[in-house]
Design a protein around this motif. Structure first.
Motif, mmCIF file in Angstrom:
data_model
loop_
_atom_site.group_PDB
_atom_site.id
_atom_site.type_symbol
_atom_site.label_atom_id
_atom_site.label_comp_id
_atom_site.label_asym_id
_atom_site.label_seq_id
_atom_site.Cartn_x
_atom_site.Cartn_y
_atom_site.Cartn_z
ATOM 1 N N CYS A 197 48.832 49.673 27.707
ATOM 2 C CA CYS A 197 49.011 48.481 26.354
ATOM 3 C C CYS A 197 47.796 47.867 26.487
ATOM 4 N N PRO A 199 46.551 43.720 25.444
ATOM 5 C CA PRO A 199 46.271 41.626 25.474
ATOM 6 C C PRO A 199 46.805 41.571 24.157
ATOM 7 N N PRO A 258 52.302 39.281 28.432
ATOM 8 C CA PRO A 258 52.513 40.890 27.702
ATOM 9 C C PRO A 258 52.817 42.049 29.048
ATOM 10 N N PRO A 273 53.931 38.504 23.069
ATOM 11 C CA PRO A 273 53.349 37.760 23.992
ATOM 12 C C PRO A 273 52.334 36.682 23.331
ATOM 13 N N GLN A 325 54.090 44.234 20.998
ATOM 14 C CA GLN A 325 54.584 44.432 21.909
ATOM 15 C C GLN A 325 55.541 45.174 21.791
#
Length: 668
Positions: free
Chosen positions: A445, A447, A428, A6, A451
């Motif tokens: 997950c 940030p 994200p 991201p 990913q």
């Protein structure tokens, strides 16, 4: 499978990265390892990082004298939880918004921290005036309105135990849970709005109260704007459709009280501190099979876990606005309230339906309320992906920093659509998996890290997690049982008055190991995947396959919008697979008969998974049965298809879809 980064998030600026640096851990992997094996140091740091203040400091962080199944956290500590959640923020920033609410019709309210503190104190005083005290149970049968948060906090302030129910339950489901916890107060609304229509609740609440001799007061919130329809002092009132006696044959007697009567009470000026391990909340599982389980959470454990996850997995700050598409009867509702307010953030409660009046509604809600953290389910993403007007207009998501996702496994295509088409590859998707009994998440997950579609970075720090094979040995790169080998503060303190069932549910497979009931896998790159419930797993000729594998294969076909796979008995293979699909564009069906489409889909799955795993049938249905928060009810569908009891359907949003599955069931 490629990873995605991201572009709007810098790992080094996250609260998790700062936590690692502040407390002397080398990196995330070191933090995960040390948190598992030196838990006292880690959890002491978490308590400090989330700003939890103690009225009486605890003597020991963790006591395992009774074994890992019954840990004692923050021994002899006492805390005023409501002051941590509301009071101290009201003193520091009284005008800051604590709760934003939007109703089905678009109406809205905002409540500042100062106003929330005052309302909670008044309602707590009103409850005390009714004779409600420490340890008493208060059942909450309310839609997503601000009063549900106020009632939870007021119960907490006086040391009572709150029990949030799904707002779509009928009288029998409400009564079953009240009878189990012996609630003395039932709080309900006279109704709510859904898709522009009134949904009544009061008659069901009265019927449930009449059926349960423990209920002494029925508190009514006027959501419909026409009075509470049975105000204070209504006595042993028999509501419409009510059963006038309890199961034991004694006449039930309760007083109806207008919520505004509680709110008019003089503010309670004497809050109290309670032990860290005192019961805060009971939250019941859905009960689609067997008796619902009353999951016990404590004053310290649940808010610490919720706030920790929001800090580490969601990077939530005090100036952020958190919204999750949920009901307060699901864990994510109380999790949002107790975790979000702990950080002094703003939370958004949304009464409406995600796609009403159209699929653009959620993007409008995000824009109107400046949402920074937005949570939803993969099923909801698939629904939006298939709808018209499904993409946000330019600028609508300018406030949004990240998505959250929980409830089920992802398929790659919807994940990519949310990440790329909706999130512009900037935000994200925090995949988050845990459960009611966990008090939050196991895997997540983080940030700022790359990913992989549908995957998790790994365990949330403090969760000592393994994937184990049938012999109980940890494995990588193959599917096994998701297990936890160390306790954590948010862990359920057993099931309400049912220790044996708690032991059987999680601790009966391997000694001192929590077996969560999910299939999981760690891939060659170290990413984690959850493949669904292990009791949903289909075993074909000795090979275990998760339903998500079939569902992902089907939705990769251009015809299919959603898919559900179930296992059914087969004399030759032991089990075979039957699938159900929906389509977005019915015009495609005119190109050929359904028999031809079915044959094409069967071969498509065989091509993706291998010929031995081709499904026996693929049925076309109008809608997939789901709960209101978008979770697919596979076990209900399997029971309906096989003609066995589907259990409690109160949590199912569209029970007519279950009837459609039942109509297709195998009879021979």
């Amino acid at each position: 499978m490629n990873t995605h980064v991201p572009i709007a998030y810098d790992w080094n600026t996250t609260r998790l990265a700062q936590f690692i640096a502040r407390y002397g851990y080398r990196d995330l992997e070191d933090l995960q390892l040390q948190a598992a094996y030196v838990p006292q140091r880690f959890w002491d740091a978490v308590v400090e990082a989330i700003g939890l203040d103690w009225a009486t400091p605890y003597r020991h962080t963790l006591d395992l004298a009774d074994g890992v199944m019954w840990p004692k956290w923050f021994v002899d500590g006492r805390l005023d939880l409501v002051d941590n959640l509301v009071g101290k923020h009201a003193r520091a920033t009284p005008d800051k918004i604590a709760i934003r609410w939007e109703g089905d019709g678009g109406e809205s309210r905002t409540i500042s921290y100062a106003a929330l503190a005052d309302e909670v104190a008044r309602v707590a005083a009103g409850l005390r005036a009714l004779g409600v005290g420490e340890g008493d149970r208060i059942a909450l049968y309310l839609p997503m309105v601000p009063e549900v948060a106020t009632m939870m906090l007021a119960a907490t302030r006086i040391g009572a135990i709150f029990i949030p129910f799904f707002s779509g339950y009928g009288a029998d489901s409400v009564a079953q849970r009240i009878a189990d916890c012996e609630a003395s107060v039932l709080v309900c609304a006279n109704g709510y709005f859904r898709r522009g229509k009134e949904v009544p609740m009061l008659a069901d609440a009265r019927a449930a109260a009449h059926a349960c001799g423990s209920v002494r007061h029925l508190v009514v919130v006027d959501r419909l704007g026409r009075g509470a329809e049975g105000g204070e002092g209504a006595g042993a009132c028999e509501g419409e459709g009510a059963s006038p006696a309890t199961a034991g044959g004694e006449a039930a007697s309760f007083a109806e009280v207008d919520y505004r009567t509680l709110l008019a009470s003089r503010p309670d000026s004497a809050p109290a501190a309670f032990p860290a391990d005192q019961t805060l909340m009971l939250i019941y599982t859905s009960g689609t099979t067997g008796k619902p389980k009353g999951v016990v959470h404590t004053h310290a454990g649940f808010p610490v876990k919720a706030a920790q996850d929001l800090l580490m997995a969601f990077d939530l700050h005090a100036d952020d606005t958190l919204m999750w598409v949920t009901d307060m009867g699901w864990l994510m509702g109380p999790w949002m309230v107790y975790g979000g307010l702990m950080h002094g953030a703003t939370i958004v409660l949304y009464e409406g339906t995600p796609d009403y009046p159209d699929a653009g509604r959620l993007w409008q809600v995000i824009e109107r309320h400046g949402v920074t953290h937005f949570g939803l389910s993969p099923t909801l993403v698939r629904l939006l992906m298939a709808a018209e007007r499904n993409l946000p207009p330019p600028g609508a998501l300018d406030s949004l920093r990240l998505f959250g996702s929980t409830g089920e496994a992802w398929n790659e295509a919807p994940w990519l659509w949310l990440f790329e088409a909706v999130g512009a590859s900037r935000r994200p998707i925090i995949n988050y998996s845990g459960g009611t009994e966990i008090g939050g998440g196991i895997l997540a997950c983080f940030p700022g890290r790359p990913q992989k579609p549908g995957a998790f970075d790994g365990p949330i720090p403090g969760m000592a997690v393994d994937v184990r094979d049938a012999d109980g040995q940890p494995v990588r790169e193959s599917v096994g049982e998701l297990t936890i080998r160390r306790p954590w503060p948010g862990m359920t303190n057993g099931f309400w008055r049912d220790d044996e069932r708690y032991r059987d549910a999680y601790w009966s497979v391997w000694p001192d190991v929590w077996v969560h009931g999910d299939w999981a896998r760690v891939d060659v790159d170290g990413y984690w995947f959850v493949h669904g419930r292990s009791d949903d797993t289909i075993k074909i000729a000795g090979k275990r396959v998760g339903p998500a594998d079939f569902e992902s294969a089907l939705v990769s076909h251009s015809l299919v919008t959603e898919a559900v796979a179930i296992g059914v008995p087969d004399e030759l293979k032991g089990e075979t697979v039957v699938c159900f699909v929906t389509v977005a564009d019915c015009r495609l069906l005119a190109r050929q008969s359904w028999e031809d489409w079915e044959a094409e889909l069967v071969e498509h799955v065989g091509h993706r998974l291998g010929k031995p795993l081709r499904p026996a049938r693929v049925h076309l249905i109008q809608a997939i049965p789901k709960t209101r928060n978008g979770k697919t009810v596979r076990r209900v569908m399997r029971s309906a298809y096989l003609g066995t009891s589907a259990g409690d359907l109160s949590s199912v949003e569209n029970p007519g879809a279950v009837d459609e599955v039942r109509a297709m069931r195998v009879t021979g």
